[in-house]
Design a protein around this motif. Structure first.
Motif, PDB file in Angstrom:
ATOM      1  N   PRO A  10      47.207  45.151  34.701  1.00 58.55           N
ATOM      2  CA  PRO A  10      47.563  44.360  35.867  1.00 58.55           C
ATOM      3  C   PRO A  10      48.715  43.558  34.715  1.00 58.55           C
ATOM      4  O   PRO A  10      48.621  42.810  34.039  1.00 58.55           O
ATOM      5  N   ALA A  11      50.188  43.608  35.682  1.00 57.79           N
ATOM      6  CA  ALA A  11      50.988  43.244  34.660  1.00 57.79           C
ATOM      7  C   ALA A  11      50.867  41.044  34.558  1.00 57.79           C
ATOM      8  O   ALA A  11      51.094  40.859  33.826  1.00 57.79           O
ATOM      9  N   PRO A  12      50.620  40.722  35.400  1.00 60.17           N
ATOM     10  CA  PRO A  12      49.950  38.888  35.783  1.00 60.17           C
ATOM     11  C   PRO A  12      49.081  38.741  35.264  1.00 60.17           C
ATOM     12  O   PRO A  12      47.851  39.712  34.229  1.00 60.17           O
ATOM     13  N   GLY A  13      48.273  37.510  34.713  1.00 60.40           N
ATOM     14  CA  GLY A  13      47.359  37.832  34.093  1.00 60.40           C
ATOM     15  C   GLY A  13      45.953  37.696  34.909  1.00 60.40           C
ATOM     16  O   GLY A  13      46.447  38.193  36.218  1.00 60.40           O
ATOM     17  N   CYS A  14      45.123  37.575  34.427  1.00 57.34           N
ATOM     18  CA  CYS A  14      43.553  37.927  35.047  1.00 57.34           C
ATOM     19  C   CYS A  14      42.860  36.578  35.186  1.00 57.34           C
ATOM     20  O   CYS A  14      42.989  36.114  34.435  1.00 57.34           O
ATOM     21  N   ALA A  96      44.488  39.604  38.895  1.00 58.50           N
ATOM     22  CA  ALA A  96      43.491  40.251  39.008  1.00 58.50           C
ATOM     23  C   ALA A  96      41.427  39.411  39.348  1.00 58.50           C
ATOM     24  O   ALA A  96      41.978  38.215  38.118  1.00 58.50           O
ATOM     25  N   LEU A  97      41.467  39.347  39.926  1.00 64.71           N
ATOM     26  CA  LEU A  97      39.818  38.506  39.778  1.00 64.71           C
ATOM     27  C   LEU A  97      38.317  38.373  39.786  1.00 64.71           C
ATOM     28  O   LEU A  97      38.598  40.076  41.050  1.00 64.71           O
ATOM     29  N   VAL A  98      37.847  39.082  38.898  1.00 60.60           N
ATOM     30  CA  VAL A  98      36.791  39.565  38.328  1.00 60.60           C
ATOM     31  C   VAL A  98      35.708  38.999  38.543  1.00 60.60           C
ATOM     32  O   VAL A  98      35.366  37.496  37.872  1.00 60.60           O
ATOM     33  N   THR A  99      34.232  39.138  38.033  1.00 59.36           N
ATOM     34  CA  THR A  99      33.157  37.922  38.216  1.00 59.36           C
ATOM     35  C   THR A  99      31.918  38.850  37.766  1.00 59.36           C
ATOM     36  O   THR A  99      31.629  40.217  37.982  1.00 59.36           O
ATOM     37  N   GLN A 156      37.071  28.671  49.260  1.00 58.30           N
ATOM     38  CA  GLN A 156      38.227  29.138  50.477  1.00 58.30           C
ATOM     39  C   GLN A 156      38.275  30.391  49.678  1.00 58.30           C
ATOM     40  O   GLN A 156      39.814  30.424  49.844  1.00 58.30           O
ATOM     41  N   ILE A 157      37.717  30.583  49.181  1.00 60.84           N
ATOM     42  CA  ILE A 157      38.301  32.527  48.718  1.00 60.84           C
ATOM     43  C   ILE A 157      37.357  33.410  49.167  1.00 60.84           C
ATOM     44  O   ILE A 157      36.396  33.724  49.518  1.00 60.84           O
ATOM     45  N   SER A 158      38.086  34.381  50.336  1.00 57.11           N
ATOM     46  CA  SER A 158      37.512  35.559  50.877  1.00 57.11           C
ATOM     47  C   SER A 158      36.930  36.428  50.100  1.00 57.11           C
ATOM     48  O   SER A 158      37.560  36.604  48.686  1.00 57.11           O
ATOM     49  N   ILE A 159      35.561  36.851  49.423  1.00 54.60           N
ATOM     50  CA  ILE A 159      34.867  37.842  48.916  1.00 54.60           C
ATOM     51  C   ILE A 159      35.527  38.661  48.759  1.00 54.60           C
ATOM     52  O   ILE A 159      35.498  39.676  47.482  1.00 54.60           O
ATOM     53  N   GLY A 160      36.668  39.717  49.354  1.00 53.68           N
ATOM     54  CA  GLY A 160      36.774  39.983  49.396  1.00 53.68           C
ATOM     55  C   GLY A 160      38.717  40.495  48.658  1.00 53.68           C
ATOM     56  O   GLY A 160      38.933  41.337  48.358  1.00 53.68           O
ATOM     57  N   ARG A 161      38.486  39.408  48.273  1.00 57.80           N
ATOM     58  CA  ARG A 161      39.717  38.861  46.799  1.00 57.80           C
ATOM     59  C   ARG A 161      39.695  39.845  45.797  1.00 57.80           C
ATOM     60  O   ARG A 161      39.996  39.987  44.700  1.00 57.80           O
ATOM     61  N   PHE A 162      37.949  39.792  45.244  1.00 54.96           N
ATOM     62  CA  PHE A 162      37.311  40.476  44.225  1.00 54.96           C
ATOM     63  C   PHE A 162      38.322  41.975  44.015  1.00 54.96           C
ATOM     64  O   PHE A 162      37.365  42.199  44.867  1.00 54.96           O
ATOM     65  N   CYS A 178      34.282  45.532  34.239  1.00 55.35           N
ATOM     66  CA  CYS A 178      35.138  44.058  34.586  1.00 55.35           C
ATOM     67  C   CYS A 178      36.269  44.200  33.645  1.00 55.35           C
ATOM     68  O   CYS A 178      37.932  43.838  33.523  1.00 55.35           O
ATOM     69  N   PHE A 179      36.779  44.773  32.074  1.00 53.40           N
ATOM     70  CA  PHE A 179      37.168  44.850  31.263  1.00 53.40           C
ATOM     71  C   PHE A 179      38.216  46.267  31.819  1.00 53.40           C
ATOM     72  O   PHE A 179      39.491  46.002  31.398  1.00 53.40           O
ATOM     73  N   ASP A 180      37.948  47.058  31.939  1.00 54.57           N
ATOM     74  CA  ASP A 180      38.706  47.709  32.518  1.00 54.57           C
ATOM     75  C   ASP A 180      39.862  47.728  33.818  1.00 54.57           C
ATOM     76  O   ASP A 180      40.877  47.468  34.077  1.00 54.57           O
ATOM     77  N   VAL A 181      39.237  46.211  34.838  1.00 60.48           N
ATOM     78  CA  VAL A 181      40.150  46.072  35.574  1.00 60.48           C
ATOM     79  C   VAL A 181      40.723  45.237  35.242  1.00 60.48           C
ATOM     80  O   VAL A 181      42.502  44.387  35.778  1.00 60.48           O
ATOM     81  N   ILE A 182      40.835  44.270  34.149  1.00 58.08           N
ATOM     82  CA  ILE A 182      41.495  42.880  33.378  1.00 58.08           C
ATOM     83  C   ILE A 182      42.244  43.807  32.214  1.00 58.08           C
ATOM     84  O   ILE A 182      42.770  43.663  31.067  1.00 58.08           O
TER      85      ILE A 182
END
Length: 235
Positions: A10-14, A96-99, A156-162, A178-182
């Protein structure tokens, strides 16, 4: 290749949320070796505040979230609402949001053991309470302050946001994905820092596990969602 969560860098930060006792030390060390210039650490966790005192900063985040610099990876114990706000920002501008998570009972045991070995005051209100009252594992695991630890962090964050949720029981694949996504690519062997040598030989009362599963039902919902959504092929 599973395309369920694959996406271009993604162009934005992660946002990579390091949930305590979920293999985060290993991940951080790998990112530091691969892309230190992208890494921004944020360990200012609201969990250090009593729950009623978190409402003021969380409200501020909902209305005025902090900016994630382009190309950067924000890593640490922060609550993701700090950067995502109320979710009304245009989707194209959202990071992008990962954990990575862990079976909630195993995570609680690890957290308890870690805090028990910390004899120097950490400044954490709950650490102090635990040591002053000499809590047992059961008292710790069934305390109101620890209830649904994941849900507290994802306030306050939807689990589907990940974009992706790894699990420590499937850690090698979880880190890679996770690394692929970010937007990181690595030929490094997965690290396992802070992993205990040998197996925990303690006998855990099955009744305690059942009590924990009931008391932390929301966290098991989150964890089981992650397993079913992203790890259905895991052994």
């Amino acid at each position: 290749m599973n395309t369920l969560f694959r996406q271009p860098a993604p162009a934005p930060g992660c946002l990579f949320v390091h949930v305590p006792k979920c293999a985060g030390t290993s991940v951080r060390a790998m990112i530091e070796e691969i892309a230190a210039e992208r890494l921004v650490l944020d360990y200012d966790s609201y969990f250090r505040m009593e729950q009623d005192k978190r409402c003021t900063p969380i409200l501020g985040n909902l209305l005025r979230p902090e900016t994630v610099p382009d190309g950067k990876i924000i890593y640490g114990h922060y609550f993701p609402v700090k950067y995502l706000g109320d979710g009304t920002a245009p989707a194209a501008g959202q990071p992008a949001l990962v954990t990575i998570l862990r079976d909630p009972f195993s995570r609680l045991v690890s957290h308890y053991d870690f805090w028990k070995t910390q004899i120097q005051d950490t400044g954490h209100y709950l650490w102090r309470k635990m040591h002053e009252q000499d809590w047992s594992l059961e008292q710790f695991a069934l305390s109101p302050e620890m209830q649904n630890f994941y849900s507290q962090h994802f306030s306050q964050i939807s689990i589907g946001r990940f974009a992706y949720i790894g699990i420590s029981e499937n850690i090698d694949e979880s880190i890679r994905n996770c690394f692929d996504v970010i937007g990181l690519r690595s030929a490094m062997q997965t690290r396992h820092d802070n992993r205990k040598a040998g197996k925990d030989e303690r006998t855990i009362d099955p009744g305690l596990r059942r009590a924990v599963e009931e008391f932390h039902a929301q966290d098991y919902l989150i964890y089981n969602y992650a397993v079913a959504r992203f790890h259905s092929g895991a052994a």
